[in-house]
Design an enzyme around this catalytic site. Structure first.
Site, mmCIF file in Angstrom:
data_model
loop_
_atom_site.group_PDB
_atom_site.id
_atom_site.type_symbol
_atom_site.label_atom_id
_atom_site.label_comp_id
_atom_site.label_asym_id
_atom_site.label_seq_id
_atom_site.Cartn_x
_atom_site.Cartn_y
_atom_site.Cartn_z
ATOM 1 N N PRO A 88 0.813 -1.220 0.000
ATOM 2 C CA PRO A 88 0.000 0.000 0.000
ATOM 3 C C PRO A 88 0.850 1.275 0.000
ATOM 4 C CG PRO A 88 -0.715 -1.518 1.732
ATOM 5 C CD PRO A 88 0.567 -2.044 1.196
ATOM 6 N N GLU A 115 0.290 -7.436 8.226
ATOM 7 C CA GLU A 115 0.391 -5.970 8.192
ATOM 8 C C GLU A 115 1.442 -5.476 7.209
ATOM 9 O OE1 GLU A 115 -1.659 -3.582 9.617
ATOM 10 O OE2 GLU A 115 -2.787 -5.461 9.783
ATOM 11 N N ARG A 153 -0.124 -8.446 -21.628
ATOM 12 C CA ARG A 153 -0.818 -8.076 -22.862
ATOM 13 C C ARG A 153 -0.014 -7.092 -23.716
ATOM 14 N NH1 ARG A 153 -3.135 -3.347 -22.810
ATOM 15 N NH2 ARG A 153 -4.690 -3.775 -24.395
ATOM 16 N N ASP A 168 -3.333 5.091 -30.941
ATOM 17 C CA ASP A 168 -2.667 6.358 -31.218
ATOM 18 C C ASP A 168 -2.730 7.295 -30.013
ATOM 19 O OD1 ASP A 168 -5.057 8.400 -31.635
ATOM 20 O OD2 ASP A 168 -5.596 6.512 -32.611
HETATM 21 C C1 9D3 Z 1 -3.157 -0.922 9.919
HETATM 22 C C2 9D3 Z 1 -3.447 -0.701 8.489
HETATM 23 N N1 9D3 Z 1 -3.231 -1.926 7.741
HETATM 24 C C3 9D3 Z 1 -4.482 -2.629 7.460
HETATM 25 C C4 9D3 Z 1 -5.676 -1.788 7.202
HETATM 26 C C5 9D3 Z 1 -2.474 -1.570 6.542
HETATM 27 C C6 9D3 Z 1 -2.429 -2.612 5.513
HETATM 28 C C7 9D3 Z 1 -1.501 -3.640 5.570
HETATM 29 C C8 9D3 Z 1 -1.447 -4.597 4.557
HETATM 30 C C9 9D3 Z 1 -3.289 -2.560 4.432
HETATM 31 C C10 9D3 Z 1 -3.241 -3.520 3.434
HETATM 32 C C11 9D3 Z 1 -2.332 -4.537 3.496
HETATM 33 C C12 9D3 Z 1 -2.266 -5.548 2.397
HETATM 34 N N2 9D3 Z 1 -2.231 -4.886 1.088
HETATM 35 C C13 9D3 Z 1 -1.323 -5.151 0.154
HETATM 36 O O1 9D3 Z 1 -0.471 -5.982 0.352
HETATM 37 C C14 9D3 Z 1 -1.344 -4.393 -1.079
HETATM 38 C C15 9D3 Z 1 -2.235 -3.375 -1.561
HETATM 39 C C16 9D3 Z 1 -3.398 -2.765 -0.996
HETATM 40 O O2 9D3 Z 1 -3.869 -3.067 0.101
HETATM 41 N N3 9D3 Z 1 -4.020 -1.810 -1.725
HETATM 42 C C17 9D3 Z 1 -3.599 -1.412 -2.952
HETATM 43 N N4 9D3 Z 1 -2.524 -1.942 -3.505
HETATM 44 C C18 9D3 Z 1 -1.856 -2.904 -2.818
HETATM 45 S S1 9D3 Z 1 -0.478 -3.674 -3.352
HETATM 46 C C19 9D3 Z 1 -0.351 -4.621 -2.014
#
Ligand code: 9D3
Length: 262
Positions: A88, A115, A153, A168
């Protein structure tokens, strides 16, 4: 293109490769794909891949040592690969990034769960962190699949000329026009007459106008600062005049909305 995915859910990734365009790309040799189970690199009887966070707090963190060992193995299998962490905190994925990645010889995707992964993994091994956007997934696997899909792709020979992967420069920052197939009337809704007319010039014009109108209505951000073709400027001027007419003659004139065929 070689893909290596590091995950605690390898079957999830394998099922993705076994279907549709991904499967075809694998069969033709355009991609070579391998999933590595991070758990296979977790030592100890219980094969744990996660641990409690230093400093406390809820949730678990992916341990660095199994991940590091899995990445080393992946690098042996894919020399010269770019190592991508899906997280994230990453850079927002877009088509320009897909194009960049499609030009590389191999990609290793590290999929976090819980997490997140120990920060030292990013510092020591990760070339690029990618996020899909501002919403919360349960892990990196779905994001890795989205990136591999977008990259595959673009590889030579994967799609027919039907799409040529990219069009284009004007079409690129526009939404697609509406699509219709048989029957000509469905639930009382008719296909736009022009598409049944066989007039290919008019059809092409209708599609460009429809794409522009949909982009203006749904994604005006794509048009701000965009280069408009002379044809698009003419269409926007025509709609502008039509709107002005409606504003200044609220009771009169045409009952129709501005038409997308000029
Ligand atoms: C305490 C906050 N955490 C949970 C709400 C943060 C959190 C940790 C791990 C939020 C999501 C994740 C797992 N997400 C991914 O591994 C992830 C992800 C995403 O959640 N949203 C957009 N792109 C991606 S790329 C990997």
């Amino acid at each position: 293109m070689k893909f290596v995915v590091l995950t605690i859910f390898p079957e999830l990734i394998q099922s993705f490769w076994e279907n549709g365009i991904m499967r075809r790309a694998g069969n033709s040799g355009a991609i070579e794909a391998e999933a590595i189970n991070i758990r296979d690199f977790a030592l100890g009887r219980h094969r744990v891949t996660d641990d409690r966070p230093y400093g406390g707090g809820c949730g678990m963190v992916m341990k660095p040592d199994p991940l590091a060992a899995a990445i080393q193995t992946a690098r042996h299998k894919a020399p010269g690969a770019t190592t991508v962490l899906l997280s994230p905190q990453g850079r927002r994925f877009d088509q320009a990034m897909a194009r960049d990645l499609a030009g590389r010889p191999a990609l290793i995707f590290v999929c976090g769960r819980y997490e997140g992964v120990d920060e030292r993994i990013s510092e020591l091994f990760v070339d690029l962190e990618i996020s899909l956007g501002d919403f919360v997934l349960t892990g990196g696997e779905v994001a890795a699949m989205a990136v591999m899909d977008a990259v595959t792709r673009l590889l030579p020979g994967v799609l027919g000329n039907e799409d040529s992967a990219e069009q284009d420069s004007f079409n690129r920052q526009r939404l697609d026009h509406a699509h219709f197939t048989r029957p000509p009337e469905f639930e009382g809704r008719a296909v736009p007459e022009v598409l049944l007319s066989g007039h290919h010039d008019q059809i092409a014009l209708w599609r460009r106008a429809d794409a522009l109108l949909r982009t203006f209505a749904r994604r005006p951000d794509l048009l701000r600062g965009a280069t408009l073709s002379p044809e698009e400027i003419a269409l926007l001027r025509a709609w502008h005049r039509e709107l002005e007419r409606i504003i200044h003659h609220p009771d009169g004139g045409s009952p129709d909305p501005p038409s997308s065929d000029g």
